[in-house]
Enzyme design. Sequence first.
Site, PDB file in Angstrom:
ATOM      1  CG  ASN A  23      -0.630  -0.609 -16.454  1.00 26.44           C
ATOM      2  OD1 ASN A  23      -1.804  -0.462 -16.823  1.00 26.44           O
ATOM      3  ND2 ASN A  23      -0.254  -1.572 -15.623  1.00 26.44           N
ATOM      4  NE  ARG A  92      -7.219   1.857  -9.138  1.00 23.72           N
ATOM      5  CZ  ARG A  92      -8.040   2.072  -8.128  1.00 23.72           C
ATOM      6  NH1 ARG A  92      -9.320   1.832  -8.231  1.00 23.72           N
ATOM      7  NH2 ARG A  92      -7.577   2.513  -6.994  1.00 23.72           N
ATOM      8  CG  ASP A 116      -8.452  -5.368 -13.945  1.00 25.18           C
ATOM      9  OD1 ASP A 116      -9.462  -5.324 -14.659  1.00 25.18           O
ATOM     10  OD2 ASP A 116      -7.332  -5.637 -14.367  1.00 25.18           O
ATOM     11  NE  ARG A 121      -6.605  -1.553  -8.305  1.00 29.38           N
ATOM     12  CZ  ARG A 121      -6.426  -1.595  -9.618  1.00 29.38           C
ATOM     13  NH1 ARG A 121      -7.401  -2.021 -10.405  1.00 29.38           N
ATOM     14  NH2 ARG A 121      -5.292  -1.234 -10.167  1.00 29.38           N
ATOM     15  CB  ILE A 123      -6.647   6.732  -4.122  1.00 31.28           C
ATOM     16  CG1 ILE A 123      -7.971   7.344  -3.633  1.00 31.28           C
ATOM     17  CG2 ILE A 123      -6.916   5.801  -5.298  1.00 31.28           C
ATOM     18  CD1 ILE A 123      -8.585   8.329  -4.637  1.00 31.28           C
ATOM     19  CG  ASP A 307      -0.766  -6.030 -13.678  1.00 28.30           C
ATOM     20  OD1 ASP A 307      -1.419  -6.163 -12.623  1.00 28.30           O
ATOM     21  OD2 ASP A 307      -0.521  -4.922 -14.189  1.00 28.30           O
ATOM     22  CG  LEU A 329       1.919  -5.857  -5.201  1.00 26.42           C
ATOM     23  CD1 LEU A 329       2.324  -5.706  -6.641  1.00 26.42           C
ATOM     24  CD2 LEU A 329       2.203  -4.570  -4.452  1.00 26.42           C
TER      25      LEU A 329
HETATM   26  C1  UD1 Z   1      -3.199   1.634 -14.530  1.00 26.08           C
HETATM   27  C2  UD1 Z   1      -2.093   0.922 -13.849  1.00 26.08           C
HETATM   28  O1  UD1 Z   1      -0.918   1.262 -13.993  1.00 26.08           O
HETATM   29  N1  UD1 Z   1      -2.425  -0.132 -13.110  1.00 26.08           N
HETATM   30  C3  UD1 Z   1      -1.391  -0.894 -12.439  1.00 26.08           C
HETATM   31  C4  UD1 Z   1      -1.059  -0.207 -11.129  1.00 26.08           C
HETATM   32  O2  UD1 Z   1      -2.271  -0.110 -10.380  1.00 26.08           O
HETATM   33  P1  UD1 Z   1      -2.318   0.848  -9.117  1.00 26.08           P
HETATM   34  O3  UD1 Z   1      -1.529   2.076  -9.437  1.00 26.08           O
HETATM   35  O4  UD1 Z   1      -3.749   1.012  -8.753  1.00 26.08           O
HETATM   36  O5  UD1 Z   1      -1.539  -0.013  -8.062  1.00 26.08           O
HETATM   37  P2  UD1 Z   1      -0.586   0.496  -6.896  1.00 26.08           P
HETATM   38  O6  UD1 Z   1       0.836   0.316  -7.294  1.00 26.08           O
HETATM   39  O7  UD1 Z   1      -1.010   1.838  -6.470  1.00 26.08           O
HETATM   40  O8  UD1 Z   1      -0.959  -0.550  -5.744  1.00 26.08           O
HETATM   41  C5  UD1 Z   1       0.021  -1.288  -5.053  1.00 26.08           C
HETATM   42  C6  UD1 Z   1      -0.483  -1.646  -3.687  1.00 26.08           C
HETATM   43  O9  UD1 Z   1      -0.573  -0.463  -2.908  1.00 26.08           O
HETATM   44  C7  UD1 Z   1      -1.864  -0.331  -2.331  1.00 26.08           C
HETATM   45  N2  UD1 Z   1      -2.170   1.124  -2.292  1.00 26.08           N
HETATM   46  C8  UD1 Z   1      -2.012   1.878  -3.424  1.00 26.08           C
HETATM   47  C9  UD1 Z   1      -2.271   3.219  -3.414  1.00 26.08           C
HETATM   48  C10 UD1 Z   1      -2.662   3.827  -2.207  1.00 26.08           C
HETATM   49  O10 UD1 Z   1      -2.896   5.036  -2.136  1.00 26.08           O
HETATM   50  N3  UD1 Z   1      -2.823   3.053  -1.109  1.00 26.08           N
HETATM   51  C11 UD1 Z   1      -2.587   1.697  -1.124  1.00 26.08           C
HETATM   52  O11 UD1 Z   1      -2.735   1.030  -0.093  1.00 26.08           O
HETATM   53  C12 UD1 Z   1      -2.762  -1.128  -3.265  1.00 26.08           C
HETATM   54  O12 UD1 Z   1      -3.926  -1.543  -2.618  1.00 26.08           O
HETATM   55  C13 UD1 Z   1      -1.860  -2.277  -3.666  1.00 26.08           C
HETATM   56  O13 UD1 Z   1      -1.867  -3.274  -2.689  1.00 26.08           O
HETATM   57  O14 UD1 Z   1      -0.089  -0.983 -10.439  1.00 26.08           O
HETATM   58  C14 UD1 Z   1      -0.566  -2.293 -10.061  1.00 26.08           C
HETATM   59  C15 UD1 Z   1       0.535  -2.953  -9.251  1.00 26.08           C
HETATM   60  O15 UD1 Z   1       1.654  -3.158 -10.027  1.00 26.08           O
HETATM   61  C16 UD1 Z   1      -0.944  -3.080 -11.315  1.00 26.08           C
HETATM   62  O16 UD1 Z   1      -1.568  -4.270 -10.920  1.00 26.08           O
HETATM   63  C17 UD1 Z   1      -1.893  -2.315 -12.212  1.00 26.08           C
HETATM   64  O17 UD1 Z   1      -1.970  -2.925 -13.482  1.00 26.08           O
HETATM   65  C1  PEP Z   2      -4.932  -4.279 -12.688  1.00 27.76           C
HETATM   66  C2  PEP Z   2      -4.768  -3.912 -13.947  1.00 27.76           C
HETATM   67  O1  PEP Z   2      -5.242  -2.800 -14.531  1.00 27.76           O
HETATM   68  P1  PEP Z   2      -5.973  -1.525 -13.902  1.00 27.76           P
HETATM   69  O2  PEP Z   2      -5.056  -0.993 -12.853  1.00 27.76           O
HETATM   70  O3  PEP Z   2      -6.050  -0.626 -15.080  1.00 27.76           O
HETATM   71  O4  PEP Z   2      -7.276  -1.986 -13.381  1.00 27.76           O
HETATM   72  C3  PEP Z   2      -4.013  -4.736 -14.921  1.00 27.76           C
HETATM   73  O5  PEP Z   2      -3.660  -4.200 -15.975  1.00 27.76           O
HETATM   74  O6  PEP Z   2      -3.762  -5.925 -14.652  1.00 27.76           O
END
Ligand code: UD1
Ligand code: PEP
EC number: 2.5.1.7
Length: 426
Positions: A23, A92, A116, A121, A123, A307, A329
């Site tokens: 990550n 991702r 994943d 998820r 943004i 994770d 999460l």
């Molecule tokens: C590439 C990478 O680093 N992936 C990690 C990153 O994913 P990722 O960056 O996608 O995860 P986020 O920390 O953004 O997500 C955390 C939570 O916030 C929510 N959310 C997020 C963004 C947004 O704009 N709106 C929203 O509602 C998501 O649905 C989730 O419930 O952090 C996750 C949480 O530790 C890990 O599982 C992933 O391995």
């Molecule tokens: C959720 C994961 O990865 P990504 O955000 O890259 O899908 C992960 O590494 O467990």
Amino acid sequence: MKKLIVKGGQQLHGEVTIGGAKNSTVALIPAAILADSKVRFDNVPDILDVHNLMLILESMNVSSHFNRGNLEIDPTQIRKAPLPGDTIRSLRASYYFMGALLGRFGEAIVGFPGGDNIGPRPIDQHIKGFKALGAEVEEKDNAVHIKAGADGLHGAEIFFDLVSVGATINVLLAAVKAKGTTIMENAAREPEIVDLATFLNNMGAHIRGAGTDVIRVEGVPSLKMTNTHSIIPDRIEAGTYLSFAAANGKGVLVRNLITEHLDPFIAKLKEMGVTLEINEDSIYVPGGDKLSPVTVKTAPYPGFATDLQQPITPLLMRAQGSSSIIDTLYPQRVKHIPEMQRMGANISSKDGVITVKRSPNLIGQTVEAGEIRAGVSILGLALMADGVTTINRADNILRGYERIIDKFKGLSVDLKIVNEAESLHK
Ligand SMILES: CC(=O)N[C@H]1[C@@H](OP(=O)(O)OP(=O)(O)OC[C@H]2O[C@@H](n3ccc(=O)[nH]c3=O)[C@H](O)[C@@H]2O)O[C@H](CO)[C@@H](O)[C@@H]1O
Ligand SMILES: C=C(OP(=O)(O)O)C(=O)O
């Protein structure tokens, strides 16, 4: 797609060295395009996500060379170009090209990312951040179109509605060369964010507060690299091997980890009664402990990492009683459960709570790695089962676990990867 063939009844014994953090790496590679010089990384993990990010770089005329953990990227001849949709969808972190391209060119068109399949998820927080910096954002033709105003991006105060690793990193990438000061509040505090900020600061960026929930960025006009950035060890890979060692090991040394990054995980293992010999950058797990059940609740760092909620499952199945997992999460991160049930595991999920009970009668099956952590936790279970387990869609595991054949060999475990044509891989 590849299959992983796992012979049951194999106990882990030996040593494993942890690689660079997935990550971090998947943020650092897009970040490299912000530089006006070549960029070098070491301790880069040999995972599918890295190879796919290199393909995305290539589509923009950014050359990259990866050899034995060393990655060199030359972004000096970069040109604007459409990004390859299939590759963008294969992971991702391709969404980090939104922030990075915006920082580089003042505009970005990036397809919706994959990664994943662990529930919704969104943004929205990334987009909120880009808009605050003065960009216009439009979602059309299955892609996000982002464009700065005529005078470029400008610093802004952003209060995230929730703690998001991705949004914190993406907005940081866009803000690092914006004019003026950006203050991100309620930012994520993960070590991978600190790693990215260290890399950018060493190239001349001005980022303060990474690792806390307030990050302050003074925009700078140019970034240049003068040294090699060494990527931090992967705390999730480390936690996975520690879990398997405690569940099914007879003496395992896990090398190259930062124990502080694993504090919440180590605390949970200790609560279960796992004996750990913790050294400066390694942990020895003797194995064979009598284990108590626990409750695991995931939270943003420094909480228990989502994770690791699946990788700890094989260990919970060794405890004397019923454990619970609540993934705050990703409540729908349960792709491993039906597969494990078919292997005879005592695991179920109801109303957002996963219940894991002692599971002494596990049997090898043909199962599926629905996503990376689901897949690897099934691998851990397969080693404890009777008979052979075939894990289909094993590419999902290889997205984030490097050289698993070699690494497990160092732990006295024999695994095979077979592709669809049944030929052996590595
Ligand atoms: C590439 C990478 O680093 N992936 C990690 C990153 O994913 P990722 O960056 O996608 O995860 P986020 O920390 O953004 O997500 C955390 C939570 O916030 C929510 N959310 C997020 C963004 C947004 O704009 N709106 C929203 O509602 C998501 O649905 C989730 O419930 O952090 C996750 C949480 O530790 C890990 O599982 C992933 O391995
Ligand atoms: C959720 C994961 O990865 P990504 O955000 O890259 O899908 C992960 O590494 O467990």
